[in-house]
Design a protein around this motif. Structure first.
Motif, PDB file in Angstrom:
ATOM      1  N   LEU A  17       0.817  -1.220   0.000  1.00 13.98           N
ATOM      2  CA  LEU A  17       0.000   0.000   0.000  1.00 13.98           C
ATOM      3  C   LEU A  17       0.849   1.267   0.000  1.00 13.98           C
ATOM      4  O   LEU A  17       0.491   2.267  -0.631  1.00 13.98           O
ATOM      5  CB  LEU A  17      -0.922   0.000   1.220  1.00 13.98           C
ATOM      6  N   LYS A  18       1.984   1.223   0.672  1.00 14.71           N
ATOM      7  CA  LYS A  18       2.829   2.420   0.751  1.00 14.71           C
ATOM      8  C   LYS A  18       3.402   2.802  -0.612  1.00 14.71           C
ATOM      9  O   LYS A  18       3.803   3.953  -0.821  1.00 14.71           O
ATOM     10  CB  LYS A  18       3.955   2.221   1.760  1.00 14.71           C
ATOM     11  N   GLU A  19       3.408   1.840  -1.550  1.00 10.23           N
ATOM     12  CA  GLU A  19       3.915   2.127  -2.887  1.00 10.23           C
ATOM     13  C   GLU A  19       2.890   2.870  -3.737  1.00 10.23           C
ATOM     14  O   GLU A  19       3.242   3.498  -4.739  1.00 10.23           O
ATOM     15  CB  GLU A  19       4.288   0.814  -3.592  1.00 10.23           C
ATOM     16  N   TYR A  20       1.621   2.789  -3.335  1.00  6.68           N
ATOM     17  CA  TYR A  20       0.555   3.347  -4.171  1.00  6.68           C
ATOM     18  C   TYR A  20      -0.171   4.531  -3.544  1.00  6.68           C
ATOM     19  O   TYR A  20      -0.865   5.269  -4.244  1.00  6.68           O
ATOM     20  CB  TYR A  20      -0.474   2.252  -4.494  1.00  6.68           C
ATOM     21  N   SER A  21      -0.032   4.701  -2.235  1.00  6.35           N
ATOM     22  CA  SER A  21      -0.725   5.811  -1.585  1.00  6.35           C
ATOM     23  C   SER A  21       0.021   6.174  -0.315  1.00  6.35           C
ATOM     24  O   SER A  21       0.912   5.451   0.130  1.00  6.35           O
ATOM     25  CB  SER A  21      -2.174   5.409  -1.274  1.00  6.35           C
ATOM     26  N   ASN A  22      -0.389   7.288   0.276  1.00 11.66           N
ATOM     27  CA  ASN A  22       0.332   7.827   1.417  1.00 11.66           C
ATOM     28  C   ASN A  22      -0.510   7.655   2.678  1.00 11.66           C
ATOM     29  O   ASN A  22      -1.531   8.321   2.853  1.00 11.66           O
ATOM     30  CB  ASN A  22       0.637   9.306   1.174  1.00 11.66           C
ATOM     31  N   PHE A  23      -0.098   6.745   3.552  1.00 11.12           N
ATOM     32  CA  PHE A  23      -0.814   6.475   4.792  1.00 11.12           C
ATOM     33  C   PHE A  23       0.138   6.571   5.975  1.00 11.12           C
ATOM     34  O   PHE A  23       1.351   6.397   5.838  1.00 11.12           O
ATOM     35  CB  PHE A  23      -1.417   5.060   4.790  1.00 11.12           C
ATOM     36  N   ASP A  24      -0.433   6.827   7.142  1.00  2.09           N
ATOM     37  CA  ASP A  24       0.281   6.626   8.401  1.00  2.09           C
ATOM     38  C   ASP A  24      -0.100   5.249   8.926  1.00  2.09           C
ATOM     39  O   ASP A  24      -1.291   4.933   9.052  1.00  2.09           O
ATOM     40  CB  ASP A  24      -0.105   7.694   9.427  1.00  2.09           C
ATOM     41  N   PHE A  25       0.901   4.437   9.225  1.00  2.00           N
ATOM     42  CA  PHE A  25       0.642   3.060   9.649  1.00  2.00           C
ATOM     43  C   PHE A  25       0.934   2.878  11.141  1.00  2.00           C
ATOM     44  O   PHE A  25       1.943   3.362  11.655  1.00  2.00           O
ATOM     45  CB  PHE A  25       1.506   2.079   8.855  1.00  2.00           C
ATOM     46  N   TYR A  26       0.032   2.150  11.797  1.00  3.48           N
ATOM     47  CA  TYR A  26       0.171   1.776  13.196  1.00  3.48           C
ATOM     48  C   TYR A  26      -0.086   0.269  13.292  1.00  3.48           C
ATOM     49  O   TYR A  26      -0.767  -0.294  12.436  1.00  3.48           O
ATOM     50  CB  TYR A  26      -0.827   2.526  14.080  1.00  3.48           C
ATOM     51  N   ALA A  27       0.440  -0.357  14.355  1.00  6.82           N
ATOM     52  CA  ALA A  27       0.284  -1.812  14.435  1.00  6.82           C
ATOM     53  C   ALA A  27       0.115  -2.291  15.871  1.00  6.82           C
ATOM     54  O   ALA A  27       0.838  -1.854  16.771  1.00  6.82           O
ATOM     55  CB  ALA A  27       1.484  -2.515  13.809  1.00  6.82           C
ATOM     56  N   VAL A  28      -0.853  -3.187  16.052  1.00  8.39           N
ATOM     57  CA  VAL A  28      -0.949  -4.000  17.266  1.00  8.39           C
ATOM     58  C   VAL A  28      -0.397  -5.370  16.884  1.00  8.39           C
ATOM     59  O   VAL A  28      -0.889  -6.002  15.936  1.00  8.39           O
ATOM     60  CB  VAL A  28      -2.398  -4.138  17.764  1.00  8.39           C
ATOM     61  N   ILE A  29       0.633  -5.815  17.588  1.00  7.11           N
ATOM     62  CA  ILE A  29       1.332  -7.035  17.200  1.00  7.11           C
ATOM     63  C   ILE A  29       1.185  -8.082  18.297  1.00  7.11           C
ATOM     64  O   ILE A  29       1.639  -7.909  19.430  1.00  7.11           O
ATOM     65  CB  ILE A  29       2.829  -6.748  16.918  1.00  7.11           C
ATOM     66  N   ASP A  30       0.509  -9.156  17.937  1.00  5.57           N
ATOM     67  CA  ASP A  30       0.298 -10.294  18.840  1.00  5.57           C
ATOM     68  C   ASP A  30       1.275 -11.379  18.399  1.00  5.57           C
ATOM     69  O   ASP A  30       1.023 -12.115  17.451  1.00  5.57           O
ATOM     70  CB  ASP A  30      -1.158 -10.759  18.721  1.00  5.57           C
ATOM     71  N   THR A  31       2.393 -11.475  19.101  1.00  5.87           N
ATOM     72  CA  THR A  31       3.474 -12.327  18.617  1.00  5.87           C
ATOM     73  C   THR A  31       4.197 -13.010  19.765  1.00  5.87           C
ATOM     74  O   THR A  31       4.075 -12.611  20.930  1.00  5.87           O
ATOM     75  CB  THR A  31       4.464 -11.495  17.788  1.00  5.87           C
ATOM     76  N   THR A  32       4.959 -14.025  19.438  1.00  2.23           N
ATOM     77  CA  THR A  32       5.783 -14.715  20.422  1.00  2.23           C
ATOM     78  C   THR A  32       7.084 -13.940  20.639  1.00  2.23           C
ATOM     79  O   THR A  32       7.398 -13.000  19.903  1.00  2.23           O
ATOM     80  CB  THR A  32       6.110 -16.136  19.942  1.00  2.23           C
ATOM     81  N   ASN A  33       7.844 -14.355  21.625  1.00  2.00           N
ATOM     82  CA  ASN A  33       9.053 -13.603  21.977  1.00  2.00           C
ATOM     83  C   ASN A  33      10.111 -13.634  20.881  1.00  2.00           C
ATOM     84  O   ASN A  33      10.774 -12.624  20.616  1.00  2.00           O
ATOM     85  CB  ASN A  33       9.628 -14.146  23.280  1.00  2.00           C
ATOM     86  N   ARG A  34      10.301 -14.784  20.242  1.00  2.00           N
ATOM     87  CA  ARG A  34      11.344 -14.860  19.216  1.00  2.00           C
ATOM     88  C   ARG A  34      10.949 -14.057  17.971  1.00  2.00           C
ATOM     89  O   ARG A  34      11.790 -13.394  17.363  1.00  2.00           O
ATOM     90  CB  ARG A  34      11.629 -16.324  18.863  1.00  2.00           C
ATOM     91  N   ARG A  35       9.672 -14.114  17.589  1.00  2.00           N
ATOM     92  CA  ARG A  35       9.216 -13.327  16.436  1.00  2.00           C
ATOM     93  C   ARG A  35       9.240 -11.829  16.745  1.00  2.00           C
ATOM     94  O   ARG A  35       9.414 -11.004  15.853  1.00  2.00           O
ATOM     95  CB  ARG A  35       7.791 -13.728  16.032  1.00  2.00           C
ATOM     96  N   LYS A  36       9.067 -11.491  17.988  1.00  2.00           N
ATOM     97  CA  LYS A  36       9.021 -10.087  18.398  1.00  2.00           C
ATOM     98  C   LYS A  36      10.290  -9.339  17.987  1.00  2.00           C
ATOM     99  O   LYS A  36      10.235  -8.175  17.579  1.00  2.00           O
ATOM    100  CB  LYS A  36       8.833 -10.005  19.918  1.00  2.00           C
ATOM    101  N   THR A  37      11.411 -10.019  18.052  1.00  2.00           N
ATOM    102  CA  THR A  37      12.693  -9.389  17.704  1.00  2.00           C
ATOM    103  C   THR A  37      12.681  -8.866  16.271  1.00  2.00           C
ATOM    104  O   THR A  37      13.211  -7.782  15.986  1.00  2.00           O
ATOM    105  CB  THR A  37      13.846 -10.399  17.885  1.00  2.00           C
ATOM    106  N   PHE A  38      12.077  -9.624  15.368  1.00  2.47           N
ATOM    107  CA  PHE A  38      11.997  -9.171  13.975  1.00  2.47           C
ATOM    108  C   PHE A  38      11.228  -7.856  13.879  1.00  2.47           C
ATOM    109  O   PHE A  38      11.680  -6.906  13.221  1.00  2.47           O
ATOM    110  CB  PHE A  38      11.329 -10.228  13.098  1.00  2.47           C
TER     111      PHE A  38
END
Length: 502
Positions: free
Chosen positions: A22-43
């Motif tokens: 989407l960022k390639e086609y339009s201009n947005f402000d992005f926010y995220a709620v991330i439900d993840t495990t500890n190892r994935r969190k690092t990424f």
């Protein structure tokens, strides 16, 4: 002013990669709620692919062991937003001992989790004031709670969900319901039932599900690699920081996995020996399809009809004399290790019921049935293609068809079945609905996508807590670039549609 988009990212990577397109086609402000495990969190902490204005890691804000619960706050929350918290909590598979035997959550722990979530989600939405919420289908209670709060606060939802036809998806504010499509008019001229059945078979949902079943959690090699990772390499810190991992120490997981494997084989042998493989249509029958369990389709989609065994009993009590009930096990229940033998024995002991083997041809059951009953599945729609009426127990998009009858109260069930049995299916209405769904859907093999990210990141689906190397993610994004470029255009069209209908 730029539109604000908030996403829920839970490890499918679909919302994350979509933002990248989407960022390639339009201009947005992005926010995220991330439900993840500890190892994935690092990424997510280190990645620079998407520059989110702000992120919240869900489990960092959840406190299950509070000394005091602010019950007054929760009561006011329910009153303010019209959200029934205990419906979500009682049907949460993690809190339900029927589905989670690793840990028994106390009432105070559940309330503490709900309080943490409600306060977090209110804070996020009040702070960001997002215009749009991008999410895949909600499955767990906290994800659905955030979705409900977005809807209540007027945030426009862009939920990706599987169309009722295979290999197609829609974007909508409610699951499986088309936006701005509350009525249906007959189409003229229209396709006949034979032509409509050909269309249905060209987008065969059951084939898609079975293909997914045959490829998901199917590699013994990946299972062994996942076991080595979990038992010998992983430090398993989630057991302390994520309530969803409570009780899952390595030894217990290993023992339960061995028992689960043995139970699955035992249950499959029981199914093969005791379920019917031939359809006896010497007596008119009503066809009921069991849902895979546990699954969102009942736990969230039909929260008061989650006990399918009881639902079967209610249907049997409601049958007119001269009809019997055929119940078919869902083919993908094998992913969940089938149901307990005692569950099947209870079904087999019910009079006036034939329990069908999962391999029995669904099309033949639809053709030979007098009526189809489903809690919340696609078989109610498929029935119309064979000229058969249906009864459902939840609010589904295809309930606008005149041949579909919804049960809101069990006391209505006997009369609804009698009325439905007299209903003739009009192909012109069905064709109109098919055309409407076709106009609002796009080609995307969601289950194929699930398989692809599980194979690359999650050892074929056997291990969720993994490291996500940046180069792997960059490869995955590149591999799916053309698909997401196309899908992003569908999202931009949907954003424009929602803006125009505000």
């Amino acid at each position: 002013m730029k539109d604000k988009i908030i996403i829920w990212e839970n490890g499918s990577f679909f919302p994350f990669i979509l933002c990248n397109s989407l960022k390639e086609y339009s201009n947005f402000d992005f926010y995220a709620v991330i439900d993840t495990t500890n190892r994935r969190k690092t990424f997510f902490e280190n990645q620079q692919i998407i520059k989110f204005n702000k992120t919240w890691f869900y489990h960092d804000h959840i406190f299950p062991h509070k000394d005091e619960i602010d019950v007054n706050y929760l009561a006011e929350f329910e009153k303010k937003y019209g959200i029934n918290l205990w419906v979500l909590a009682q049907n949460e598979r993690l809190f339900n001992r029927q589905y989670n035997d690793y840990y028994k959550f106390s009432t105070s722990e559940i309330l503490a989790i709900l309080e943490s979530e409600c306060k977090l989600f209110e804070k996020i939405l009040d702070e960001v004031k997002p215009d749009f919420f991008i999410t895949i289908e909600t499955a767990l209670h906290h994800h659905h709670l955030f979705y409900l709060l977005c809807r209540t606060k007027g945030v426009k939802v862009l939920m990706l969900n599987q169309s009722k036809f295979g290999y197609k998806c829609i974007i909508s504010q409610e699951l499986h319901k088309l936006d701005f499509a509350n009525t249906l008019s007959p189409k003229s001229p229209n396709r006949n039932f034979d032509e409509l059945q050909k269309y249905l078979k060209s987008f065969d949902m059951l084939k898609q599900l079975i293909d997914h079943k045959n490829t998901f959690l199917s590699s013994k090699k990946e299972k062994i690699k996942a076991a080595i990772q979990f038992l010998l390499i992983s430090n398993n810190t989630n057991i302390k920081t994520h309530y969803s991992y409570y009780g899952r120490n390595k030894i217990k997981v290993l023992i339960k996995e061995i028992i689960y494997s043995l139970k699955t084989k035992y249950r499959e042998n029981f199914i093969n020996k005791n379920f019917k493989r031939k359809i006896d249509d010497s007596v008119p029958f009503i066809y009921f399809t069991l849902h895979q369990e546990p699954e969102r389709v009942t736990l969230i989609g039909a929260p008061y009809f989650t006990n399918q065994l009881e639902t079967v009993r209610h249907i049997l009590k409601s049958l007119p004399v001269g009809y019997k009930l055929l119940v078919k096990e869902h083919p993908t229940q094998s992913i969940r290790g089938w149901r307990s033998v005692s569950y099947y024995e209870q079904l087999l002991n019910l009079p006036n019921l034939d329990l069908m083997h999962p391999s029995v041809n669904s099309d033949e059951l639809l053709k030979k049935s007098s009526l189809v009953v489903t809690v919340s599945g696609s078989s109610g729609l498929e029935a119309a293609f064979y000229g058969k009426p249906s009864v459902i127990f939840s609010d589904l998009g295809y309930s606008i068809l005149p041949s579909v009858f919804r049960v809101k109260s069990l006391e209505e069930l006997p009369q609804i079945i009698k009325t439905a049995l007299q209903q003739k299916v009009d192909a012109s209405y069905l064709d109109s609905y098919v055309e409407l769904l076709d106009q609002n859907s796009f080609d995307f093999d969601w289950f194929g996508f699930i398989t692809s990210y599980h194979n690359l990141f999650y050892y074929g689906g056997y291990l969720a807590d993994v490291d996500i190397p940046l180069e792997k993610m960059e490869f995955f994004i590149k591999e799916h670039k053309s698909t997401f470029d196309r899908i992003s255009q569908e999202y931009l069209k949907k954003i424009a549609q929602l803006k125009n209908n505000t």
